[in-house]
Design an enzyme around this catalytic site. Structure first.
Site, PDB file in Angstrom:
ATOM      1  N   SER A 288     -12.773 -98.439 -13.966  1.00 52.39           N
ATOM      2  CA  SER A 288     -11.700 -97.517 -14.349  1.00 52.39           C
ATOM      3  C   SER A 288     -12.212 -96.270 -15.056  1.00 52.39           C
ATOM      4  O   SER A 288     -11.450 -95.323 -15.253  1.00 52.39           O
ATOM      5  CB  SER A 288     -10.671 -98.225 -15.251  1.00 52.39           C
TER       6      SER A 288
ATOM      7  N   LYS B 107     -11.289 -97.298 -22.921  1.00 53.15           N
ATOM      8  CA  LYS B 107     -10.441 -96.243 -22.374  1.00 53.15           C
ATOM      9  C   LYS B 107     -10.527 -94.993 -23.245  1.00 53.15           C
ATOM     10  O   LYS B 107     -10.963 -95.036 -24.399  1.00 53.15           O
ATOM     11  CB  LYS B 107      -8.982 -96.711 -22.300  1.00 53.15           C
TER      12      LYS B 107
END
Length: 230
Positions: A151, A189
């Site tokens: 990701s 993230k």
């Protein structure tokens, strides 16, 4: 090779044993090394014991025996040169992997971190890894994590890479952080805070941004370096 914090703790234990004949308490160790919790001290103690520098004596409180000191430290003085980490700017460009140089320190790899679907929160060390001293950003404890997932690939963080994390509980918008969600799952993230909510942004269009109430997200650390796996 020992990390800076391991050396500081070994020095503290050795000095206290020489003076008082008893090791400092975990609370005293935590305060002396400026750590937030005793779990960090436990990791350092375990690492020193595994490397043969100390031994914990069973069934006795605060019973630690110093078995040896690093050659560079000698028996007194503790004048070893340990590489300082320089400051690190927030990554605005893809993170560049850094080669492991001769002047390196060891960090514990504390498990795998999800760059994709969140995985169970970090728990026990898996192994140690050598990292360049220049990667360690400022004061504080550092650890490493193995990336699992894709990701964050648009920032150059690939599946199987090792990320170096500085422990901290706050973050600025745009920082790449280890985020703990609901005290259960950990993910890597980009962090953004907006009106009481936390956005955890991926760097891959295949993944959606997660928008969560700030009460559900705890920052566990900020990315300060990357080691590429080939």
């Amino acid at each position: 090779m020992l990390t800076r914090k391991q050396i500081e703790l070994l020095k503290l234990i050795h000095t206290r044993m020489e003076k008082d004949g008893v090791a400092p308490s975990f609370d005293e160790m935590k305060d002396a090394l400026d750590l937030r919790s005793k779990s960090g001290i436990h990791r350092l103690i375990t690492a020193l014991e595994e490397r043969g520098f100390i031994r914990r004596l069973p069934h006795r409180a605060r019973a630690i025996e110093v078995l040896k000191l690093p050659d560079a430290l000698g028996k007194t003085g503790f004048e070893a040169q340990v590489i300082d980490g320089g400051g690190s700017s927030k990554p605005a460009q893809p993170v560049q992997a850094m080669p492991v140089e001769a002047a390196s320190l060891t960090l514990p790899v504390m498990g795998r971190i999800a760059a994709g679907t969140p995985i169970e929160a970090i728990s026990e060390p898996m192994r140690d890894i050598a990292v360049p001293g220049a990667m360690l950003s400022g004061r504080g404890e550092h650890y490493a994590l193995e990336v699992q997932g894709d990701s964050m690939i648009d920032l150059g963080i690939n599946d199987g890479d090792i990320v170096v994390i500085r422990e901290q509980t706050t973050a600025d918008n745009g920082d790449i952080v280890v985020a703990l969600v609901d005290d259960l799952e950990a993910t890597l993230k980009r962090f953004r805070k907006q009106e009481g909510m936390i956005a955890l942004e991926a760097a891959n269009p295949a993944y959606e941004t997660r928008l969560l109430p700030a009460s559900r997200v705890k920052v566990q650390g900020r990315l300060v370096g990357l080691i590429r796996s080939y």
